[in-house]
Scaffold this motif. Structure first.
Motif, PDB file in Angstrom:
ATOM      1  N   HIS A  21      29.318  -1.905   3.138  1.00  0.00           N
ATOM      2  CA  HIS A  21      29.028  -0.850   2.173  1.00  0.00           C
ATOM      3  C   HIS A  21      28.256   0.258   2.879  1.00  0.00           C
ATOM      4  N   PRO A  22      28.940   1.292   3.355  1.00  0.00           N
ATOM      5  CA  PRO A  22      28.252   2.339   4.127  1.00  0.00           C
ATOM      6  C   PRO A  22      27.130   3.037   3.377  1.00  0.00           C
ATOM      7  N   SER A  23      27.189   3.047   2.046  1.00  0.00           N
ATOM      8  CA  SER A  23      26.095   3.661   1.290  1.00  0.00           C
ATOM      9  C   SER A  23      24.786   2.900   1.464  1.00  0.00           C
ATOM     10  N   ASP A  24      24.820   1.698   2.038  1.00  0.00           N
ATOM     11  CA  ASP A  24      23.591   0.991   2.382  1.00  0.00           C
ATOM     12  C   ASP A  24      22.742   1.792   3.363  1.00  0.00           C
ATOM     13  N   ASN A  25      23.348   2.772   4.028  1.00  0.00           N
ATOM     14  CA  ASN A  25      22.636   3.592   5.006  1.00  0.00           C
ATOM     15  C   ASN A  25      21.945   4.809   4.392  1.00  0.00           C
ATOM     16  N   ILE A  26      22.296   5.168   3.166  1.00  0.00           N
ATOM     17  CA  ILE A  26      21.901   6.471   2.632  1.00  0.00           C
ATOM     18  C   ILE A  26      20.413   6.547   2.319  1.00  0.00           C
ATOM     19  N   ALA A  27      19.858   5.547   1.671  1.00  0.00           N
ATOM     20  CA  ALA A  27      18.437   5.608   1.332  1.00  0.00           C
ATOM     21  C   ALA A  27      17.575   5.676   2.584  1.00  0.00           C
ATOM     22  N   ALA A  28      17.939   4.918   3.623  1.00  0.00           N
ATOM     23  CA  ALA A  28      17.186   4.968   4.878  1.00  0.00           C
ATOM     24  C   ALA A  28      17.197   6.378   5.454  1.00  0.00           C
ATOM     25  N   ALA A  29      18.356   7.032   5.384  1.00  0.00           N
ATOM     26  CA  ALA A  29      18.453   8.397   5.904  1.00  0.00           C
ATOM     27  C   ALA A  29      17.593   9.357   5.085  1.00  0.00           C
ATOM     28  N   ILE A  30      17.638   9.239   3.766  1.00  0.00           N
ATOM     29  CA  ILE A  30      16.840  10.128   2.920  1.00  0.00           C
ATOM     30  C   ILE A  30      15.346   9.909   3.171  1.00  0.00           C
ATOM     31  N   VAL A  31      14.926   8.663   3.315  1.00  0.00           N
ATOM     32  CA  VAL A  31      13.520   8.367   3.611  1.00  0.00           C
ATOM     33  C   VAL A  31      13.104   9.013   4.929  1.00  0.00           C
ATOM     34  N   CYS A  32      13.899   8.827   5.962  1.00  0.00           N
ATOM     35  CA  CYS A  32      13.549   9.392   7.265  1.00  0.00           C
ATOM     36  C   CYS A  32      13.602  10.920   7.238  1.00  0.00           C
ATOM     37  N   GLY A  33      14.544  11.456   6.458  1.00  0.00           N
ATOM     38  CA  GLY A  33      14.614  12.905   6.318  1.00  0.00           C
ATOM     39  C   GLY A  33      13.377  13.461   5.647  1.00  0.00           C
ATOM     40  N   GLU A  34      12.900  12.760   4.607  1.00  0.00           N
ATOM     41  CA  GLU A  34      11.657  13.177   3.954  1.00  0.00           C
ATOM     42  C   GLU A  34      10.479  13.066   4.924  1.00  0.00           C
ATOM     43  N   TYR A  35      10.405  11.985   5.657  1.00  0.00           N
ATOM     44  CA  TYR A  35       9.293  11.738   6.582  1.00  0.00           C
ATOM     45  C   TYR A  35       9.201  12.812   7.660  1.00  0.00           C
ATOM     46  N   GLU A  36      10.361  13.265   8.129  1.00  0.00           N
ATOM     47  CA  GLU A  36      10.402  14.247   9.215  1.00  0.00           C
ATOM     48  C   GLU A  36      10.488  15.686   8.721  1.00  0.00           C
ATOM     49  N   GLY A  37      10.620  15.895   7.403  1.00  0.00           N
ATOM     50  CA  GLY A  37      10.802  17.249   6.897  1.00  0.00           C
ATOM     51  C   GLY A  37      12.124  17.853   7.330  1.00  0.00           C
ATOM     52  N   GLY A  46       0.797  -1.214   0.000  1.00  0.00           N
ATOM     53  CA  GLY A  46       0.000   0.000   0.000  1.00  0.00           C
ATOM     54  C   GLY A  46       0.831   1.266   0.000  1.00  0.00           C
ATOM     55  N   ASP A  47       0.153   2.391  -0.215  1.00  0.00           N
ATOM     56  CA  ASP A  47       0.812   3.690  -0.272  1.00  0.00           C
ATOM     57  C   ASP A  47       1.222   4.148   1.123  1.00  0.00           C
ATOM     58  N   GLY A  48       2.017   5.224   1.153  1.00  0.00           N
ATOM     59  CA  GLY A  48       2.456   5.772   2.427  1.00  0.00           C
ATOM     60  C   GLY A  48       2.934   7.192   2.278  1.00  0.00           C
ATOM     61  N   ASP A  49       3.689   7.650   3.265  1.00  0.00           N
ATOM     62  CA  ASP A  49       4.117   9.049   3.330  1.00  0.00           C
ATOM     63  C   ASP A  49       5.473   9.299   2.694  1.00  0.00           C
ATOM     64  N   CYS A  50       6.135   8.273   2.200  1.00  0.00           N
ATOM     65  CA  CYS A  50       7.492   8.436   1.678  1.00  0.00           C
ATOM     66  C   CYS A  50       7.568   8.005   0.215  1.00  0.00           C
ATOM     67  N   THR A  51       8.448   8.651  -0.513  1.00  0.00           N
ATOM     68  CA  THR A  51       8.550   8.457  -1.956  1.00  0.00           C
ATOM     69  C   THR A  51       9.338   7.197  -2.306  1.00  0.00           C
ATOM     70  N   SER A  56       5.233   3.305   3.079  1.00  0.00           N
ATOM     71  CA  SER A  56       5.610   3.623   4.453  1.00  0.00           C
ATOM     72  C   SER A  56       7.124   3.815   4.534  1.00  0.00           C
ATOM     73  N   PRO A  57       7.626   4.446   5.584  1.00  0.00           N
ATOM     74  CA  PRO A  57       9.089   4.612   5.696  1.00  0.00           C
ATOM     75  C   PRO A  57       9.878   3.302   5.595  1.00  0.00           C
ATOM     76  N   PRO A  58       9.498   2.237   6.316  1.00  0.00           N
ATOM     77  CA  PRO A  58      10.283   1.002   6.166  1.00  0.00           C
ATOM     78  C   PRO A  58      10.223   0.423   4.754  1.00  0.00           C
ATOM     79  N   ASP A  59       9.032   0.430   4.145  1.00  0.00           N
ATOM     80  CA  ASP A  59       8.918  -0.154   2.806  1.00  0.00           C
ATOM     81  C   ASP A  59       9.638   0.695   1.762  1.00  0.00           C
ATOM     82  N   ALA A  60       9.554   2.024   1.877  1.00  0.00           N
ATOM     83  CA  ALA A  60      10.303   2.887   0.969  1.00  0.00           C
ATOM     84  C   ALA A  60      11.801   2.663   1.119  1.00  0.00           C
TER      85      ALA A  60
END
Length: 447
Positions: free
Chosen positions: A100-116, A58-63, A71-75
């Protein structure tokens, strides 16, 4: 103080002002590199299966990068899969582990979008995640104990997510406790026959990290003594270790890949391409290829954890030194095209890869542990002529790091088939000026 509390304090107390100008610059390079790789992975079949799965939720708040929402976890699951799947992402070169530290980047961008969040918030969280990932890899390697390196990722991504979600010290402690207790991954992912899960396991870890942080944010208490506790992480997963956390400095020890190939193959691939071009080698006249390498390369992609001569899929090919050396010599390049199923199955490379011999050299192992990535290659021709090349590192290694121009060029190659020149320039400019932008300024350009 427990290690869980030490990590929680580091996450809670690190600010953007703690980061040096050079550190911020390197972190932004990693963001652009990761976004470009993600765009290049859009349309790949295994990542498409992840998208289909996420869309069923389903849809959620993150791109979702490439369109849609979740949702943030699924995004995080899908967007991290994009960054990781091609095996073109960055790597931290610890003696006993290569995460691979870049494995962390998408999670950060998602949470950053979620929190503005602001761009500086995002940079700070990525710095925190990179530091935690690198410290665990350096001081608490788990590979030889049967665990996969994404066992570290779930903790580092939780640290970054917690920073952006605004967790306080006790909530961060709970989030790390939940993540590190519940989500440890087995090394079987990268041994014997390799499946597509190899390129998706870190996405699962990042998703679990975001979910753990959100649980803690909403009041779920986790184990507060994850590491030193009875039957805890040190006793079961890693053994004893200490961490020495600094504000983002470990990013300077992270390599950027020049070739679409496993981390430990980079010098060897660069070397055999240089040798083939220098000597104008005709692949039809090659009798055999011999590589002397360091222990980690022999173990992971040279046959130490199962045969690397049976290569039928991309997941097998990008973890097979015999395949990568053979196809690089024939094609004189190592890009996505070398992982096309028809290319993998072609007789020329299938025959040549079976002539490749990979051997560990103790001196090269010592040099690797001292900060190099050495590779010595001999190509023996049918007439007995032997061509030789030695490499200390490669373009993108911390000793020979990529400039902005090189990172941008890599981004352009990966994104040109999806975005026009103006759109690509918008993404580059947004990342360059990330400290003066918002976290979701990147997201809106990845639809």
């Amino acid at each position: 103080m427990t290690t869980t509390a030490e990590l929680a304090d580091f996450v809670a107390e690190t600010t953007y002002d703690d980061l040096s100008e050079d550190t911020v610059d390197e972190l932004k390079k990693r963001v652009l590199d990761s976004v470009g790789i993600a765009v290049g992975a859009m349309g790949e079949k295994p990542v498409g299966a992840v998208r289909a799965t996420v869309e069923e939720m389903g849809d959620g708040d993150c791109t979702l990068w490439g369109g849609g929402s979740a949702s943030p976890p699924d995004a995080t699951m899908l967007n991290t899969a994009y960054v990781r799947y091609l095996d073109y992402m960055d790597s931290f070169l610890a003696p006993g582990e290569t995460p691979h530290p870049s494995d962390n980047i998408a999670a950060a961008i998602v949470c950053g979008e979620y929190e503005g969040s602001t761009g500086t918030d995002l940079i700070t969280a990525i710095a925190v995640a990179y530091e935690v990932q690198a410290e665990l890899a350096w001081n608490a390697p788990v590979r030889d104990r049967g665990w996969d390196h994404v066992t570290h990722t779930v903790i580092s991504a939780t640290a970054g997510a917690s920073k952006l979600l605004g967790l306080d010290r006790e909530e961060i402690r709970s989030a790390i406790g939940i993540a590190g207790t519940a989500h440890n991954a087995l090394r079987v992912t990268r041994t014997e026959g390799i499946s597509e899960w190899k390129g998706l396991a870190s996405a699962n870890a990042a998703r679990n990290a975001v979910y753990s942080a959100m649980l803690a944010k909403n009041g779920v208490e986790g184990p507060t003594n994850l590491f030193e506790g009875q039957k805890g992480w040190k006793q079961i997963v890693s053994g004893e270790f200490d961490v020495d956390l600094s504000p983002g400095e470990r990013v300077h020890d992270v390599m950027t890949k020049r070739y679409v190939a496993e981390t430990y193959a980079q010098s060897a691939v660069e070397g055999i391409i240089e040798l083939a071009e220098r000597e104008d080698i005709d692949p039809d006249d090659v009798e055999s290829i011999h590589l002397d390498t360091f222990a980690g390369a022999k173990l992971i992609i040279g046959g130490g954890e199962g045969s690397r001569y049976e290569v039928e899929t991309k997941a097998q090919a990008d973890h097979s030194l015999p395949y990568m050396l053979a196809v690089s010599l024939i094609d004189r390049e190592m890009t996505n095209a070398q992982y096309d199923p028809d290319r993998i199955r072609r007789d020329d490379v299938q025959e040549l890869l079976r002539t490749v011999d990979v051997e560990e050299d103790e001196d090269l192992t010592d040099r690797f542990e001292a900060g190099e990535m050495p590779a010595n290659i001999d190509v023996v021709m049918d007439d007995g002529t032997t061509y030789h090349i030695e490499k200390d590192d490669f373009a993108g290694h911390p000793n020979n790091s990529m400039s902005w121009e090189q990172v941008e060029s890599k981004f352009e190659r990966m994104a040109e088939s999806r975005y026009d020149e103006a759109h690509r320039e918008d993404i580059i400019e947004t990342v360059h000026g990330l400290e003066d932008r918002d976290a979701d300024d990147i997201v809106r350009l990845l639809d």
